[in-house]
Structures are given as C-alpha cells and as structure tokens.
Design an enzyme around this catalytic site. Structure first.
Site, short mmCIF file in Angstrom:
data_model
loop_
_atom_site.label_atom_id
_atom_site.label_comp_id
_atom_site.label_asym_id
_atom_site.label_seq_id
_atom_site.Cartn_x
_atom_site.Cartn_y
_atom_site.Cartn_z
CG ASP A 190 7.05 -1.32 7.51
OD1 ASP A 190 7.31 -0.68 6.48
OD2 ASP A 190 5.92 -1.32 8.06
CD1 TRP A 234 1.96 2.47 10.62
CD2 TRP A 234 0.49 0.96 9.88
NE1 TRP A 234 0.87 3.15 10.13
CE2 TRP A 234 -0.05 2.25 9.68
CE3 TRP A 234 -0.26 -0.15 9.49
CZ2 TRP A 234 -1.29 2.46 9.10
CZ3 TRP A 234 -1.51 0.05 8.92
CH2 TRP A 234 -2.01 1.34 8.73
CE LYS A 278 3.23 6.27 4.46
NZ LYS A 278 1.99 6.88 4.95
#
Length: 355
Positions: free
Chosen positions: A167, A100, A191
C-alpha cells in the site's frame, strides 16, 4: 498565502488547478465539460491511455504488469487484494505498522489465514518493525510503505521470496522504487497523484486467476484489465486531474527530481524540530517519513497556542491525528520549500517568545 500541510486530500500544483478548472468549462475546445464527456469517447480514452503511459514511464513499470485506475480507495484494495491473491486454503503474511496496515490485515482475515509477522502497535506505531521472518509458504507479503498518522516510512524494500504487495497510498511517485520487486502495488491518488476518487493499481499479470475463488466481477482485477479500467464508469475527472499532475511531475524532471526536493524539504523541517528546544519528533529518527512529519511540544500546554498561530499565518492542516496528538506536517510533492521555510520561521519565532 495559504500553506496546505493537510494529510489528504492533497495539495496539487497551481498550474494543475488552472488547467483542470478550464476543462470543467470546456475540455480541449470540445464545447463540453470534462464532467460530461462520455467515458466511452475517444477523448477520454486518450486521457486514460496517456495517464497509464505516464505512470509506466515515471515508475519504469516493466512488461507483464497491468496498470489500473479503480475506485473505492485503498480501503477497497484491503479486500480486493486477498480476494484476488489469497487461495481459499492458503495464507497471507502482513506487517502491522499502523492503522491502515491493521485495517488491511483485518479485511484479509475474512478471506483466509493471515500471519502477522511483526507489529509496532505496542509502541503506538512510532517505528517500523525490522526483525521478522517472512513465511515462505504464504501467497504474498503485504506491508504499508508510509504511515500517514504516525509519520513513519519504510524506505528499503523487504527481502521476500514470495510476492510483495504494498500500500503506497501516501508516498507513491515521491521516490524511486523498483516495480519489478513487487507483485502488486496500490495507492489512493489523493496524496501525491491527484484528487480523491481514483485508486492506482499496478499488478503482475501472472499472479491472477489462481485462488480458486469465484470473485464478483467488479472486484476481479482481470475484468478491469480486460476492460482497460473501463469495466464500470470510471472516476473521469479524478483520472483527468491525475493526468495533469503526472504531466507536471514529468516536466519537473520525474521521480529523481521530486525525490531530491522531498529529501531537502523533510531534512529542513526535521533539522528544526531537532534543534528547537520547544519541539521533538514523534517517530523514531531512523524511520521518519518524508511525507508526514509528526512532532509534539515538550510543553503540551503550548500546543493550542502554537496551532492557533499557525492557522493565523495561513498554515492549514497541522493538527496531529488524535491517536498521536501534537502536529503533523504533510509535505507531499506539490508543497514547496517556501511553505517549509515559513513553518520553520514560525517555529523559531515561537521559540524566541516562549523560551
């Protein structure tokens, strides 16, 4: 009983599911479903205002920062961050610590110069790079705090003289952070915060409006701030369920209590991985994630048998990502120590039968 170790969308508390399901039928005794109320109504304005207040309270967000509930996931933020923070003639610095992080820096390259300060790609991202210098002439330094695929997490905030952008999609609300250390934080909710469909953004107001770029309104943080996250129709249900989850977290004792529990859960599982002769950790020990525990078997031929046994015992989502293999136990906030103990017991049982 099912034990949900899936990497995302996340496990949520049962009480959140129950309250959310009631709201789908009748929201706050209004005679309407949460799925059909107007996002311009006072009822929903109260939801989003309380959600913002809880985020500000739980994370101790200081004055001068705006809190947004957007859509598009972290993947949209990969583009929105440079659009809003990277001047057309400037550059940004990125740490490449996983898939990511790599995707984020590739998106940023479409808007300006990107300097990759360090990467652990050569070791299949099994560690967090540590020896690097952050350029002082960059507009911001971006990193990913937790790498879900590879099971690594960065616990110490990097030292930087330029604004930090992080992030935090997979470890937001799982441990203490000092928001004042950051210029911008973003996190897909699915999450630890809520269901898929909403993305949390915390941004320092005085960083905005300095790129010289004509930003489409839907991608301009300032437009969303002015509209109170209501510039376009928001993800009403996802924000409401996130609110319920934020209430649950505060009632538990907030970030301090959930971090204490998360440390115990991770330590319990890693101790078994290190003790058990059949298993070994995939990430370097000093960078092991509390949220995503990656491990493999010393004898790969046993992995399919063990995975089948976990599924038979109601343990869901333990298959590792294809780029790592083995197993991944995602142990987000709502997963209880009961599930951890069940997995540990099964690992011990399997070892006794296959020693």
């Amino acid at each position: 009983m099912k034990h949900n170790f899936g990497a995302g969308p996340c496990i949520l508390p049962q009480e959140v599911f129950k309250e959310a399901s009631q709201a789908v039928i009748d929201f706050n005794n209004s005679g309407l479903s949460i799925l059909e109320i107007s996002h311009r109504s006072k009822a929903f304005e109260a939801v989003i205002e309380e959600a913002e207040s809880l985020v500000r309270d739980l994370l101790a967000v200081p004055n001068g920062y705006s809190i947004l509930f957007l859509q598009g996931g972290a993947s949209q933020q990969f583009a929105m961050v440079p659009m809003n923070l990277l001047p057309q003639t400037g550059k940004a610095a990125y740490l490449d610590s996983g898939t990511w992080a790599s995707k984020a820096l590739k998106e940023a390259q479409k808007f300006g110069t990107v300097q990759v300060v360090a990467s652990s790609k050569e070791a299949n991202y099994t560690y967090i790079p540590k020896e690097y210098d952050v350029p002082t002439d960059a507009s911001y330094f971006h990193y990913t705090s937790n790498n879900t695929i590879y099971g690594t997490e960065l616990f110490e905030t990097p030292k930087s003289s330029i604004p930090l952008v992080c992030d935090m999609s997979s470890d937001i609300l799982s441990r203490k952070i000092n928001v004042a250390d950051f210029g911008l934080i973003y996190a897909g909710a699915q999450k630890n915060m809520g269901p898929a469909g909403v993305t949390l953004v915390i941004v320092k107001d005085d960083l905005l409006g300095k790129t010289g770029r004509d930003i489409p309104a839907i991608f301009d943080y300032r437009k969303h701030i002015e509209a109170g996250s209501l510039y376009n129709t928001p993800a009403v249900f996802a924000i409401y369920v996130s609110l319920l989850n934020l209430r649950w977290l505060k009632a538990k004792g907030g970030i301090e209590e959930i971090e204490r529990e998360n440390i115990i859960k991770a330590r319990t599982l890693y101790d078994e991985i290190d003790r058990n002769p059949l298993f070994k950790g995939a990430a370097q020990a000093e960078d092991r994630s509390r949220m995503n525990v990656t491990f493999v078997m010393n004898n790969p031929e046993l992995e399919k048998t063990f995975l089948a046994l976990t599924e038979e015992r109601g343990m869901i989502g333990l298959k590792g990502h294809r780029s790592v293999g083995g197993f991944r136990a995602s142990i987000y906030n709502a997963l209880t120590i009961t599930s951890i103990n069940a997995l540990v017991d099964l690992m011990q049982e399997f070892a006794e039968k296959n020693a």
